[in-house]
Design an enzyme around this catalytic site. Sequence first.
Site, short mmCIF file in Angstrom:
data_model
loop_
_atom_site.label_atom_id
_atom_site.label_comp_id
_atom_site.label_asym_id
_atom_site.label_seq_id
_atom_site.Cartn_x
_atom_site.Cartn_y
_atom_site.Cartn_z
N ASN A 60 1.50 3.18 -2.59
CA ASN A 60 0.76 4.18 -3.40
C ASN A 60 -0.46 4.69 -2.65
OD1 ASN A 60 1.78 4.66 -6.28
ND2 ASN A 60 2.11 2.48 -5.97
N ARG A 90 -16.04 -14.22 -9.19
CA ARG A 90 -15.63 -12.83 -9.39
C ARG A 90 -16.79 -11.84 -9.19
NH1 ARG A 90 -10.85 -12.12 -11.01
NH2 ARG A 90 -10.49 -14.00 -12.21
N ASN A 107 -6.18 3.46 -12.17
CA ASN A 107 -5.22 2.45 -11.75
C ASN A 107 -3.82 2.98 -12.02
OD1 ASN A 107 -4.21 -0.12 -10.93
ND2 ASN A 107 -3.97 -0.69 -13.09
N GLY A 137 0.78 -1.24 0.00
CA GLY A 137 0.00 0.00 0.00
C GLY A 137 0.81 1.28 0.00
N ALA A 144 8.64 7.36 -8.54
CA ALA A 144 7.92 8.07 -9.61
C ALA A 144 6.41 7.87 -9.44
CB ALA A 144 8.38 7.57 -10.97
N SER A 202 2.49 4.55 -15.27
CA SER A 202 1.35 5.21 -15.92
C SER A 202 0.14 5.15 -15.00
CB SER A 202 0.94 4.47 -17.20
OG SER A 202 2.05 4.22 -18.03
N HIS A 258 0.02 1.65 -13.02
CA HIS A 258 0.69 0.47 -13.58
C HIS A 258 2.17 0.80 -13.76
CE1 HIS A 258 0.99 -3.28 -15.74
NE2 HIS A 258 1.70 -2.66 -16.65
N MET A 311 -4.60 -6.62 -6.77
CA MET A 311 -4.24 -7.75 -7.64
C MET A 311 -5.43 -8.63 -7.99
SD MET A 311 -1.18 -7.01 -8.10
CE MET A 311 -0.36 -8.43 -8.82
N ILE A 358 -8.45 -9.33 -10.99
CA ILE A 358 -9.08 -8.96 -12.27
C ILE A 358 -10.53 -8.64 -11.95
CG2 ILE A 358 -9.73 -9.84 -14.55
CD1 ILE A 358 -7.05 -10.98 -14.77
N LEU A 359 -11.02 -7.53 -12.47
CA LEU A 359 -12.36 -7.07 -12.08
C LEU A 359 -13.42 -7.63 -13.01
CD1 LEU A 359 -11.27 -3.37 -11.58
CD2 LEU A 359 -11.67 -5.05 -9.76
C1 GRF Z 1 2.96 -0.71 -7.80
O1 GRF Z 1 4.16 -0.94 -8.44
C2 GRF Z 1 1.88 -0.42 -8.78
O2 GRF Z 1 2.32 0.20 -9.93
C3 GRF Z 1 1.36 -1.80 -9.13
O3 GRF Z 1 1.45 -2.52 -7.93
C4 GRF Z 1 2.45 -1.96 -7.08
C5 GRF Z 1 1.78 -1.65 -5.79
O4 GRF Z 1 2.69 -1.23 -4.81
N1 GRF Z 1 0.04 -1.71 -9.69
P1 GRF Z 1 2.14 -0.61 -3.47
O5 GRF Z 1 1.26 -1.66 -2.80
O6 GRF Z 1 1.37 0.61 -3.80
O7 GRF Z 1 3.35 -0.30 -2.64
#
Ligand code: GRF
Length: 317
Positions: free
Chosen positions: A16, A66, A108, A14, A174, A137, A110, A91, A93-94
């Site tokens: 991000n 799902r 999202n 987590g 980044a 992105s 990526h 993680m 798939i929706l």
């Molecule tokens: C990140 O690299 C993000 O781009 C990808 O999953 C990772 C999640 O990392 N979708 P975190 O849980 O936010 O540290």
Amino acid sequence: MTKAKVAILISGRGSNMMALLYASRLPDSPYEVVLVASNDPEAPGLPLAAAEGVPTFAHSHKGLDRVSFDAIMDAQLRAVGADYVALAGYMRILSTEFVASWEGRMLNIHPSLLPKYKGLDTHGRSIVAGDSHAGCSVHLVTAELDDGPVLGQVPVKIVPGETPDSLASRVVFAEHQLYPKVLADFVRRDTHPEWLLSKVREFALALPETEEKASHGSPGFFVSGGKFFAYFSYNHHHDGVTGLLVKTSGVEEQAMLIDRDPDLYYRPAYLGPSGWIGIRLDRGGNDWEHIADWLQKSWRLSAPKRLTKMMNIADAF
Ligand code: GRF
């Protein structure tokens, strides 16, 4: 300005999510984080969010199909009144149902420069390919995996001797810059007059035999026969308001609406005496279904019988 309500879905550490959360606590943030939810009750990000006072929810997807699992998540998102969903290392798939119900409001992040390297092992693949840069992105989520319109990117230089881990550890910096900025811009878009007009236009012109014409400097929408049924009002006579003017059944309904929700409805300066109502569009988090309903109601009050009859017949089916 009311802050947009954002729910964040995670499956892991987590980082991000935390970047989004701390950015939301800066004074000018246009959004607040109302929920952090996970498909993994053990996700390390959950207790971190809880420690910061953010409500959390966890439910394992194991043993559920799902659609049923996504329905559980969806119910949580709606219960907290989320306007937007930010996937941050989620993680799963929706289901198409879930994606459709959050279309245009789910983002999202990526770890690649999309459209390159969708899916997993993005860093390893970019190193093997000999790319000069990797990166990250943020994109809107659509039915295809990692495929929606890209809203922002940051490139990250691949250096000699790079490994997937060393690259990942820099790309994540980044990511933490990119995601809060893109989310804030996306949410703010909801109060930009130009964007608001494009949304109003989209719904108004979808109604039968409707055209647009400026009227006293404001974009207006009329139905064949020439009657206007809506005006987009932007800072009209410097009132500082961006709103949509539509017809009500008369001054009684107008008064009732303003009484019921004075933050949303207002009496338009010039059309007020004839029962038109102003709907504020500049508060953020607009309910576009509600606005589309108003446009249709107003259109019905203005359209010739020949057209309303057709719509009544269509409604009966
Ligand atoms: C990140 O690299 C993000 O781009 C990808 O999953 C990772 C999640 O990392 N979708 P975190 O849980 O936010 O540290």
